[in-house]
Motif scaffolding. Sequence first.
Motif, PDB file in Angstrom:
ATOM      1  N   ASP A  22       5.471  37.205 -19.250  1.00 45.98           N
ATOM      2  CA  ASP A  22       5.126  36.708 -20.571  1.00 45.98           C
ATOM      3  C   ASP A  22       6.364  36.362 -21.379  1.00 45.98           C
ATOM      4  O   ASP A  22       6.404  35.330 -22.068  1.00 45.98           O
ATOM      5  N   PRO A  72       2.817  40.966 -26.714  1.00 47.54           N
ATOM      6  CA  PRO A  72       2.762  40.158 -25.512  1.00 47.54           C
ATOM      7  C   PRO A  72       1.403  39.489 -25.337  1.00 47.54           C
ATOM      8  O   PRO A  72       0.383  40.039 -25.713  1.00 47.54           O
ATOM      9  N   HIS A  73       1.429  38.296 -24.730  1.00 48.82           N
ATOM     10  CA  HIS A  73       0.170  37.613 -24.470  1.00 48.82           C
ATOM     11  C   HIS A  73       0.292  36.807 -23.185  1.00 48.82           C
ATOM     12  O   HIS A  73      -0.169  35.676 -23.093  1.00 48.82           O
ATOM     13  N   SER A  74       0.929  37.375 -22.180  1.00 50.34           N
ATOM     14  CA  SER A  74       1.268  36.587 -21.001  1.00 50.34           C
ATOM     15  C   SER A  74       0.087  36.408 -20.068  1.00 50.34           C
ATOM     16  O   SER A  74      -0.861  37.174 -20.066  1.00 50.34           O
ATOM     17  N   THR A  75       0.192  35.350 -19.275  1.00 45.80           N
ATOM     18  CA  THR A  75      -0.742  35.117 -18.183  1.00 45.80           C
ATOM     19  C   THR A  75       0.069  34.750 -16.967  1.00 45.80           C
ATOM     20  O   THR A  75       1.128  34.136 -17.071  1.00 45.80           O
ATOM     21  N   ARG A 133       7.771  33.141 -20.194  1.00 43.03           N
ATOM     22  CA  ARG A 133       6.932  32.042 -20.659  1.00 43.03           C
ATOM     23  C   ARG A 133       7.218  31.708 -22.126  1.00 43.03           C
ATOM     24  O   ARG A 133       7.376  30.547 -22.503  1.00 43.03           O
ATOM     25  N   GLN A 134       7.325  32.736 -22.945  1.00 40.93           N
ATOM     26  CA  GLN A 134       7.522  32.496 -24.373  1.00 40.93           C
ATOM     27  C   GLN A 134       8.893  31.898 -24.670  1.00 40.93           C
ATOM     28  O   GLN A 134       9.034  31.091 -25.603  1.00 40.93           O
ATOM     29  N   GLN A 170       4.001  41.992 -15.655  1.00 43.11           N
ATOM     30  CA  GLN A 170       3.268  41.032 -16.478  1.00 43.11           C
ATOM     31  C   GLN A 170       4.001  40.758 -17.786  1.00 43.11           C
ATOM     32  O   GLN A 170       4.068  39.614 -18.264  1.00 43.11           O
ATOM     33  N   GLN A 171       4.566  41.807 -18.367  1.00 40.22           N
ATOM     34  CA  GLN A 171       5.293  41.641 -19.620  1.00 40.22           C
ATOM     35  C   GLN A 171       6.527  40.772 -19.420  1.00 40.22           C
ATOM     36  O   GLN A 171       6.830  39.906 -20.253  1.00 40.22           O
TER      37      GLN A 171
END
Length: 384
Positions: A308, A26-29, A311-312, A304-305
């Motif tokens: 993300d 994961p790399h969410s914002t 978003r992806q 948060q995950q």
Amino acid sequence: MVLGTASVVGAATLVLGGVPAYAAAPHSTPASHQHDDSLRDLGAEYGLRIGTAVSPAGLQDPEYREIIAEEFSSVTAENEMKWETLEPVRGEYNWGPADELVEFAKENHQLVRGHVLLWQNQLPAWLTEGVADGTIGTEELREILRQHVYNVVSHFKGDIWHWDVVNEAFVDDWETGDFESGIHPERFWVQHLGPEILADVFRWAHDADPKAVLFYNDYAIEHMGQKSDALYAWVQEQLAAGVPIEGIGFQTHLSTEYGFPGGFQENMQRFADLGLDIALTEVDVRTFVDSPETQEPLTPALQQQQEDYWRQTIEACLAVRECVSYTVWGVSDEQSWVPGWFTGMGSALLWDENLERKPQYYVVQDVLETADAKHRTGRGAGRN
């Protein structure tokens, strides 16, 4: 998949609990800000239809109806175009609920995804019982299916943008056995009519409505793996044989229990490079929650995950120009199929049980608002 809110359709995704973790991390914002534009208006800037699964009964709720009309540019009947709903009694079709949804779509300048023509679940009892007790033989079964496809596609001719023609016919990555072709030999239609029936249904649907775009639809094909590889090889063979497959539907039922599908964008692109349209057909992202009623993620990290993953998914779709449709499987958590099938999980959609927008909504909105300008060119709203 073709999931109803508390129906057997969830059975196919239940097995996702056995999927090994994917490779991506994961790399969410969080969404940076909130915008006034609806999802449908923002998607239109890319030629991208933003859709949702709809229950016509839910349209009686004015707030629910307003959200669907304002936020989405395509709709999918959650259950009303499935065989057991359309023809509960042999020879007696119940078109009313599905027709209601089609009329709603017309009133609100939306396109309709037809769902679904061939699937092993949610079949009428008269059909499955007749096959089981031998009163419906192989030749008659094939003719019943052929006539059903012609009846349904002809009834909605001119009103359906995409048809999910064949649904969930392939073996899952986690299943063991000798599955040389990748087509599951024990799924109802293949078991009784052979794997060739899949191509036949595409041909029949095309004959009944040559302008509808015809899709193969499945779950757990988002990542590169045994199942998606087998599907890719089969699609290549069918296209070479002239079978009118025109799109691939990636259901995209995701869970924070597992990593984000590795190679998702690249996988969509390889199918697109075959000349096919791409659609994300049943997007939701489930996580562990406090209760089925409130469906609050257990930790900020899980929230948060989820953000993300949303978003992806939308970023991957925007990056593949042939991705013409992004459909969320329902509007609110209160209507979601997830809590009924996955104990302790929920919060899978963009609105909460009170029809309030969630952070996930603003993540999708933010991506559509701020995506690179290169995604705004060269994309059409599909073959129609």
